[in-house]
Design a protein around this motif. Sequence first.
Motif, PDB file in Angstrom:
ATOM      1  N   VAL A   1      44.363  12.157  23.156  1.00 21.24           N
ATOM      2  CA  VAL A   1      43.930  13.420  22.035  1.00 21.24           C
ATOM      3  C   VAL A   1      45.376  13.871  21.845  1.00 21.24           C
ATOM      4  N   THR A   2      45.663  14.031  20.481  1.00 19.09           N
ATOM      5  CA  THR A   2      46.577  14.798  19.815  1.00 19.09           C
ATOM      6  C   THR A   2      46.219  16.024  19.095  1.00 19.09           C
ATOM      7  N   PRO A   3      47.208  17.044  18.841  1.00 23.43           N
ATOM      8  CA  PRO A   3      46.629  18.223  17.540  1.00 23.43           C
ATOM      9  C   PRO A   3      46.502  17.161  16.328  1.00 23.43           C
ATOM     10  N   THR A   4      46.609  16.189  15.980  1.00 22.68           N
ATOM     11  CA  THR A   4      46.600  15.697  14.798  1.00 22.68           C
ATOM     12  C   THR A   4      45.323  14.687  14.703  1.00 22.68           C
ATOM     13  N   LEU A   5      44.769  14.505  15.657  1.00 20.22           N
ATOM     14  CA  LEU A   5      43.313  13.603  16.270  1.00 20.22           C
ATOM     15  C   LEU A   5      42.005  14.675  15.290  1.00 20.22           C
ATOM     16  N   ILE A   6      42.811  16.176  16.392  1.00 17.15           N
ATOM     17  CA  ILE A   6      42.193  17.403  16.356  1.00 17.15           C
ATOM     18  C   ILE A   6      41.992  17.495  14.893  1.00 17.15           C
ATOM     19  N   THR A   7      43.472  17.768  14.156  1.00 12.48           N
ATOM     20  CA  THR A   7      42.860  18.501  13.202  1.00 12.48           C
ATOM     21  C   THR A   7      42.136  17.460  12.293  1.00 12.48           C
ATOM     22  N   ASN A   8      41.953  16.146  12.435  1.00  9.75           N
ATOM     23  CA  ASN A   8      41.896  15.689  11.121  1.00  9.75           C
ATOM     24  C   ASN A   8      39.952  15.823  11.419  1.00  9.75           C
ATOM     25  N   LEU A   9      39.977  15.734  13.287  1.00 13.38           N
ATOM     26  CA  LEU A   9      37.833  15.845  13.377  1.00 13.38           C
ATOM     27  C   LEU A   9      37.811  16.811  12.807  1.00 13.38           C
ATOM     28  N   LEU A  10      38.556  17.983  12.855  1.00  9.06           N
ATOM     29  CA  LEU A  10      38.191  19.185  11.803  1.00  9.06           C
ATOM     30  C   LEU A  10      37.609  18.902  10.067  1.00  9.06           C
ATOM     31  N   ASN A  11      38.924  18.199   9.911  1.00  8.89           N
ATOM     32  CA  ASN A  11      38.829  17.962   8.560  1.00  8.89           C
ATOM     33  C   ASN A  11      37.797  16.994   8.322  1.00  8.89           C
ATOM     34  N   GLN A  12      36.698  16.365   9.217  1.00  6.12           N
ATOM     35  CA  GLN A  12      35.981  15.366   8.835  1.00  6.12           C
ATOM     36  C   GLN A  12      34.630  16.294   8.186  1.00  6.12           C
ATOM     37  N   PRO A  13      33.993  15.707   7.286  1.00  4.46           N
ATOM     38  CA  PRO A  13      32.630  16.162   7.102  1.00  4.46           C
ATOM     39  C   PRO A  13      31.492  16.600   8.194  1.00  4.46           C
ATOM     40  N   TYR A  14      31.518  15.974   8.961  1.00  3.58           N
ATOM     41  CA  TYR A  14      30.425  16.390  10.030  1.00  3.58           C
ATOM     42  C   TYR A  14      30.834  16.581  10.664  1.00  3.58           C
ATOM     43  N   SER A  15      29.581  17.282  11.148  1.00  2.00           N
ATOM     44  CA  SER A  15      28.915  18.212  12.354  1.00  2.00           C
ATOM     45  C   SER A  15      29.856  17.882  13.475  1.00  2.00           C
ATOM     46  N   GLU A  16      29.371  16.528  13.522  1.00  5.21           N
ATOM     47  CA  GLU A  16      29.392  15.914  15.084  1.00  5.21           C
ATOM     48  C   GLU A  16      30.884  15.986  15.652  1.00  5.21           C
ATOM     49  N   SER A  17      32.335  15.867  14.428  1.00  5.45           N
ATOM     50  CA  SER A  17      32.786  15.162  14.343  1.00  5.45           C
ATOM     51  C   SER A  17      33.337  17.334  14.529  1.00  5.45           C
ATOM     52  N   HIS A  18      33.148  17.348  13.880  1.00  2.00           N
ATOM     53  CA  HIS A  18      33.536  19.383  14.375  1.00  2.00           C
ATOM     54  C   HIS A  18      33.384  19.262  15.818  1.00  2.00           C
ATOM     55  N   GLN A  19      32.940  19.715  15.968  1.00  3.52           N
ATOM     56  CA  GLN A  19      31.547  19.685  17.891  1.00  3.52           C
ATOM     57  C   GLN A  19      32.898  19.094  18.524  1.00  3.52           C
ATOM     58  N   LEU A  20      33.068  17.979  18.964  1.00  3.50           N
ATOM     59  CA  LEU A  20      33.877  16.476  19.186  1.00  3.50           C
ATOM     60  C   LEU A  20      35.409  17.726  19.225  1.00  3.50           C
ATOM     61  N   GLY A  21      36.281  17.676  17.916  1.00  2.00           N
ATOM     62  CA  GLY A  21      37.240  17.989  17.827  1.00  2.00           C
ATOM     63  C   GLY A  21      37.236  19.411  18.455  1.00  2.00           C
ATOM     64  N   LEU A  22      36.299  20.122  18.023  1.00  2.00           N
ATOM     65  CA  LEU A  22      36.484  21.188  18.990  1.00  2.00           C
ATOM     66  C   LEU A  22      36.889  21.730  20.847  1.00  2.00           C
ATOM     67  N   GLU A  23      35.392  20.989  21.053  1.00  2.00           N
ATOM     68  CA  GLU A  23      35.705  20.416  22.378  1.00  2.00           C
ATOM     69  C   GLU A  23      37.299  19.916  22.906  1.00  2.00           C
ATOM     70  N   LEU A  24      37.388  19.102  22.383  1.00  2.00           N
ATOM     71  CA  LEU A  24      38.700  18.526  22.480  1.00  2.00           C
ATOM     72  C   LEU A  24      39.873  19.352  22.142  1.00  2.00           C
ATOM     73  N   ALA A  25      40.296  20.575  21.624  1.00  2.00           N
ATOM     74  CA  ALA A  25      40.644  21.484  21.998  1.00  2.00           C
ATOM     75  C   ALA A  25      40.383  22.457  22.356  1.00  2.00           C
ATOM     76  N   GLU A  26      38.990  22.763  22.634  1.00  2.00           N
ATOM     77  CA  GLU A  26      39.791  23.520  24.387  1.00  2.00           C
ATOM     78  C   GLU A  26      39.769  22.907  25.528  1.00  2.00           C
ATOM     79  N   SER A  27      39.526  21.420  25.484  1.00  2.00           N
ATOM     80  CA  SER A  27      40.159  20.857  26.547  1.00  2.00           C
ATOM     81  C   SER A  27      41.298  20.980  26.678  1.00  2.00           C
ATOM     82  N   VAL A  28      42.443  20.609  25.673  1.00  2.00           N
ATOM     83  CA  VAL A  28      43.763  20.249  26.204  1.00  2.00           C
ATOM     84  C   VAL A  28      44.592  21.897  25.740  1.00  2.00           C
TER      85      VAL A  28
END
Lengths: 1043, 548
Positions: free
Chosen positions: A501-528
Motif C-alpha cells: 500500500v503506497t500513496p501512488t497505489l491509492i491515487t491510482n485506485l481513486l483515479n480508476q473509474p470503478y466504484s470498487e476501486s474507489h472503495q478499496l482506495g479509501l479503505e487503504l487510505a484510512e488504514s494507512v
Amino acid sequence: MKIIQQARLFLQQGTSDKVYEVDLCEVGTNEYVVNFRYGKRGAQLREGTKTVFPVPLAEAEKVFTKLVNEKTSKGYQAIGNSQAPEIGKAQDTDTSAQKSTILSYLEKAAQGSYDESSWPLSRVVWRAGEMRWPEAEAHLRAIPLRNEALFDYSLAWALGRCGSAESAEKLRKLQQQATPTVSRIATEALSLIGSEADHQQLVQQTLEQLPESIREPIVNQQPDTLAKKLSELLIELKVEETSFLSLLPRVSDQYPFVMEVLCELLPLIPFRPNYFHQVRYLLKAAELRDDTRLYGTITARIDKTDEYFKIPHWGDYAYLDGEYINNLREEFAKERPRVAYSQKTRQYLQRRSLRWLTRMGDAKSSQYTNYARDILLNFSDADARGAEKRTEYSYEYVNDRWNSRRTDTYFADYSVYPILGFLLYQNSPRYTLAKAAGRWRCTPPYQPSEPAPAVREEAFPNLWDEAPEALVTLLQQSHCRIVNEFAIKAFRANPHRDEYVTPTLITNLLNQPYSESHQLGLELAESVYDAKNPNQELVLALLTCPLPEAQALGMRWVDDQPKTFVTHSSFVSGLLRSEQEEVHVWARNLLTQHQVEPAQAAAIVQEVVQHLLQLQPPADEEQLATTNAYAARVSDSLLLVFPDAFATVDEAIWQPLLAHPLEPLPLLAGKILLRQNNAQALSDTIFEAFITSPFASVRGVGVELFGQLPDAVLIERKDVLTSFCLSAHPEIRQQVQPVIGRLLKNHPAFGRELVELLLPLLWRKETQEGIHQDLERLFRQQLSDYFQHISSDQIWKLIDADYREAHLLGAQLLKQQVDLEQVALEQIVALGSHEMLELREVAHNYFQKNVPRIRYEREKALKLLDASWEDSRQFAMRFFAEQFRQEDWTPELLVSLCDRVRPEIQQFGLQQITQHFQEANGIEYMLKLSQHPNTQLQLFVTNYLTRYAAGNPERLQKMDYYFTSVLSQVNRGSVAKQRAFTFLGEEAQKDEAVAAWVLPLLTRVSPTIAITDKARCIQLMHQLKMQYPSLESPITVVEPETV
Amino acid sequence: MIFNYRYSGSTQVKSSSQAVGMEFAPDTLREPTYFIGKLRQHLAFREAISALHDIVVSDLRFKPKERTDYQAWLAEQEPIWLAEAMARKEAVDTQVDEKMEQLQALRQKRDAVMEPFYKARRAYFDFLYKKDRDAWFVLDPVITVHPDEVFFECFSQDESSYGKLSCGYEVFQEIDEFACGTTNIDYSSALYDEFQKIRTYKDTELKIDPSGFEVQTTDSDAYQEVKIDLPESWVRGFLQVSSAMTLDAHRLELHPMDVHNLLFVLKRRKEKESPRSLRFHLSPGQPIRITVEPWNIDITCDRSPYLGNEADEIRIWGRRRLMTLERLIPVAKKFTVTLLGTGMPSFYEADLGDMTFTLGLSGWTANDWSRLGNFDLLAPRQEVDSLTQQKVYTALKENWQESADSLAKRLELDRNVVLGALGTFVQAGRVIYDLNKQVYRIRELRREPLPTDELRFANPREEKAHELLNQDKVSIDLIEDQRLGVMVKGTIAGAQREYNPTIILDTDERMVKPTCNCNFFQQNKLYQGPCEHMLALRLAYGKNKKTV
C-alpha cells in the motif's frame, strides 16, 4: 418423500473420480425405499433403486447398509471423511513424481534405451522444456539428433528453455538443419543461452537482415522513429515482405525498447496472410523466452480477434473476399499463401494457451501470474460484448403428448473470451465453459445481473496469493471492470497486501473509474493514515483525485490540523494546482484563513506559475474550455491567496505569461501589472501586446492598464482613447469608458470634442455590432454634462435615425433639452409614429397638455390619426373626440377624416360627422363623400340622397360617378343599389330632365346578369318609357301575345 | 438578373384636406426623365392607378396550405388516439380519463404561461411584416414620359400579369415641364394608400421629381440604393407578354357590364375542378358569347357583336386575374379584348377616355413546364441586320412614338423589315407596342440592354425542343381522347435513334403523365422537368391543332 438416512461416497483412483450416493426415504406409513445415484463427480448422476416396491423400515435399513458396505469395500469413502485427498496435494505429489519420471525417461533416451511406444520422445522432451527443469539439460544434450522436424524442434526448444551456454554447440548443429522452423527455433534458443560472443554475432546478423529503415532507428536508439517506420511499413504501406517482424525479439536484449515498440504495435497489426505467420513466430519466441508481455499481447489479441477466414467442415476450399480458394493444402504450402488464421488456427491457439497456462499453474510456476497479468492487462471495458440470453425449446413425448421445455442460457459481458474466462472464472460457481461453443455461460440459476459471489473465482488462487505485485499492477493499470473486480477481491484476501500500500497505489485506485476501486482506495487510505505524522503525499493524492468522498476525507484530515499542512510549500503548491474544482474552492478558503509565510509564498507562486506555463492548449474545444477554466481558477487563487506576493514579481515571471496561448495566463499577467500600479514604467510594446491580444478579457485588462497612466499622459494620447471608443472589440470600448469619465472631470474641452466627434456616429450605420450600444452608454454615463452642446437638429436626427440606441439617447435629450413649444407640430405628430413607445408618449403628453395649440393647428394635428402605431391612433381618436368642439370641426376636416384609408378612422370620421352635423354642410358632405371608393361610405351617402339631392338635377349630375359606381359593384353593396334604384326612379318620375339623365345610366347598367338588378332596371326603364315616350330608350314594349 | 437603382430620397406624398402632392423619386442612374403636372380627371386616374397597384402585388399562384399547426396538433393527438384504441377495459378507460384531465390541466397551465409570449411574438411578426412590406414588391413600376402621354407599367409577382396605364396629357392640367424617357420610381404601399385619397375637390399634383437629377453634395445618405435580383423567369415573362402584343390577333370590344357579368359569375362561385377556362365563342355579326367552365355558364354580350370575319373559339386560362378590372367598370367606356389564341396571352384594354388601362395576361397563371406556352414568343420573327436595326431605333427615338408604316415611309424601308427590327427591340425590352394607338414606343426596361439570347429559353431542353420542331424532326403518330385528356404519341428522329414520347394534355391543356424513352427521362423522371422530346411533341401538337 422424506430422507431418513443418506450416504454419500466417493472414489478417486488414478484418472477416475466417482461418487455414489444412497438414500433411504420414507414414502408412506411404514413404507420405505432405498435409491441410489452414481457417476463421475460433477457430472450428471445416474439413478437407480434397490427396492422396486416400498418395504418396511427394518428391511429398508438392511438393504441400505448392505449397499453402503458393498461400496466401501470397493474403496469408496464417505464425503467429509478427512481421508479425502486434497486436490493440491495430489497434484503436488504428481509434479514431483512427474519430474522424476520424465528425467528418467530422458536419461534412458540419452542412453538410447527409451521405449517410445507409450509416449513419444519428442513429447517427453517438450514437457521437460515446458517445466524448465535445469536437471534435464545434460540428458537433452546427450540425446542424438534425428533429422526429424518435430523432434528436433522440440529438442531445440527444450534446450533453449532449460539449457545454458554449454548446450550452444548442440543448438548450433540444430541451427544448420534444413527445416527452416527448426533452424529458426534453434537460433532463437541460441540467442537466449549462447555466449556473449554468440550473442553479439547474432544481433549483428539480425540487424543486417532488417530493412534499413528499421535498422537505423534501432541502432540509433530512436523508439519514436522506429514505431513510426514500423507502422508506416505494416499499416500504411501494407508491405508484403514482413519477415523482419519476427526477427525483432532477437535484438531486444541489446535494445530493450524494441520490445516496447513491438508490443505497442501488435494490437494494430492485421491478422491476415503475410502478417499472421510472423505473429505466430513471435508467439513461439515469447513462449521460449518467457516474455510474458509479448505473450500476453498476442494471446489476448487471439482471444479478441475473429478468424480471417473459415475452413468449412467438409471440402478442401475456402471462401474469401468473394472468391473461392480451392486446395487449401496447396495454398498453405505456397511461399505467400492467400489464407491465414482460420477458425481452426484460432481455436487451436486458444487451446494451446489454456494448456500452457494450466500446466504452469499446476506446476505452481511463479511465472503463471506474470503471464496471467499480462494477458489481463490487454483487456479493457471496450471489449465487453454485452450480456446475452438464449432461449431454446425442446420437445419430449410424455404421457401420450408432446411437452415443450424451455431452456434459458445466459451469457455475461465477456463470455466470448475463453482465455479471459479461464483466468478469472476457472473456479467460479457462476460460470462454466461451454467447450463446444468456446464460451463461458452462466451456471444456472445465476444470471448476469446478479451480484458476484463472495468466493474467489480465479484459476490458481494460491499462486495469486504469492504474487501481490502482479495484483497491484492490475489494480493500477487495468481498464477492465471484471479484471479489477478480480484484482480487488484477490488483493483484499492477499496476506502480504499491507506491504504494497503506497500513496501512488491509492491515487491510482481513486483515479480508476470503478466504484470498487474507489472503495478499496479509501479503505487503504484510512488504514494507512497517521494523524500524528500525516503523510502529505497521501493527503495530496486524496485531494487531487476525482472522487468526492476521497476529497472530503482529505479535506477533513487537513481541516483537523491545517497548520501542519500549510507550512509545507510543496503541499500548498500541490493543492493550488489541484484540478478538482471543489478542492480548489476549499483550498482557497483554507489558504486565506491560514496565511503562508511571505518567504514561502514567493516560492510557491514561482512554482505554480511555472506549472501553469507548462500547460498546452489542447486541440479539442471541450478540453480547451476545461483547461482554460482550470488555469483561470489557479491564477485567480494565486491573486487571492497571495495578495502581497505580486508587488515584487518581476518581468521574468509576467513576460512569459503574457505570451502564453492560454487565455487566463496573459490575463494573470495583466492583473499582476494592474496590482503593481506602475503603468508608467511599461513600454508601448507591452500595451500593444495587451491591446492586440486575441482574447477579449486580456484586451480589457490592457485598456484598464492604459487607464492607470496619469491624466497628463492620457490627455496627450486622447486620440488613442477616442479610437478605443470605436474599437472593433467590445471590451476595449467598454473598459475605456471609466477612464474617459475620470479624464473628463478635469478636461472639459475633451468632452466637447468627444460629443462632436461621436454623436453623428449614432445615426450612421455602425461598423461593428455593439458600437451604438457602447456609445449610447458612454453618452449617458460619462458625457451627460456636455448635453447642452448638442443642438436640437442633432437631437431630431437621433430620433429620426434607424437605430434603437440613437432613439434612446434622442428620447432622453428630447425630454431634457428641447422645448416642444418651439417645435413644428408636424414633428411632434411624427413622434406619434415613432417605434419607441417613450417617444410616442411624448407626443401624446404634449397633445394632452397643449390643447389650445392643437386646436389652433388642427389640420396638422389630425395627422396623428394616420400614425403607424395602434396606440397613437387610439389616443388620437380619444383625444379629438374629447377635446375638439363643434367649432373646431370644419366640414373639410370631417371629410378628410373619412378620406383616410384605415377603416377605423373612417368610422371615427363618420361618427364625428353625425355628431357635429350641421344642416348647412349636408350638401358638401354628400358631394364629397360620394367620391369615396369604399362601399361602406357609398352606403352612408345614400342617407343624404333624399334630403339633399332630391329635386336637384344639377346636383344629381355631379354625382354621376357615384351612381355608376354604386350600380356597377360586382356582387356587393346590394342595399346601396336598392336605395339608388328607388331614389333614381322617384326622381326621374318627378322631373323629365332627371329622367333624361337617369335613362342612359340605367341603359348602361341594364345588361347586368344579376337578376334583381336587371329586373329593377327593366322595370324603371319601362316606367320611364311609359311616362316620357319622347326620351330615347332601348326599351321596346311588346304586347304579350294573347291566346 | 440584377437591377440596380439609385433613388434620390424616397417617394413622398403630402396630403391635406385640400391637396395631394405626389413626388415620385426617379432612378437617378438613368438619363433624366421627369414630369410635373396636375390631375384633371381625378377619379378615373385614382381607380386606374389602384388597379395597377393590384397587379403589382398580385400573386395568384397556387400556395400549398400551411399545415404546421395541424401537424403539431396531430402529434399531440396521436398518443391520445393510441391510448383510446388500446383502452379496451373500463378500468383503463377511467385511468385514461383521469390522466387526460391532468394533461388537459397541464396544457391549460402551459398555455396560460405561454400566452403572453405568443402574443408578443405575433405582435413582433406583425410589426416586421408591416415594416418590411415594401420589400415584397418585385420591381418598382416603370414610368415612361413621351411627348403625347405618360405611361406606367408593371408586372405582377406571379410573373403572369402585365399592367399599363397610359395617360394622355389631357388627363393633366398645368403641365410644367417634362423630359422624355423611361425611369423606375420608388414605390411603396404607403403610396397606394395615398392614391385612395384622390378626390375632385383636392388639387392633385403628380411630380416625377426633376430635382433628383440635380447634382447633389457628396453626402450619399440622401440616396437610396436599391438592388433587386429579379428571377430570369420574371423578366422572360415580362418580355413574352410585351412581345405578344405585336402579334396579329382577334380584337373584340366588350361593354363594361359584360366584364361586370363575367366577374360576377367568377365572384359568386369557386372552381374546384378543371377545366377552369373561359371559352370565347366568336362568330361574325353575332354577340360574343363567353362560356365559364366548369359550370358552363354562358354570358352573352348582347351589346358587343363580334366584328371579325371568321368564326373562332378561343380558350383563356387564369381568369381570376381579371378581377383587377373590377374597379375600372364604373369608369370605363368600353373594354377592348385582344385574344391571340387558345393558351396564348390575352390583353384587356379599358378605355377611360383620355386614359387607357391595359391588362396583359400570360397564357396561364403559373408559368411552369406543364403549361409551357405553345408558341415561342421570343423567337426572332424576321432577320434584320444590325445596321438597319440601329437605323430604325434611332429614327423611332427622334419622335419617341411612331407607327411601323410611317417609319417605313420615312426611312424608305420595306415595312416588313421595319416590323422585324421593331419586333427584335420589343423582345429585348427596349420598345413596346401600344395596342391602343397602334404605334411603337421607345421604352428601355433597363438601363443596360437585356441579354435577350439568355432569356429566350428557360433551359437548354426547351431550346432543343424548338430546334427539333424547326428541323421538322417531330411526327405525331397518334392522337387519342382518353379519360385524363388527349393522349398524343409521336416519333422524334434523333441523331442516333428515334425517340417515342407520349404526353397527355388534360382539359386545362396541362401536360400530365408524360413519358419518353430517352436517357434524360429514364434518369430523372420529371424531377428536372420534361425532356426535349416531350416539349417538342407538345409544340408540334399545338402547331398541328392550329393548322387544322
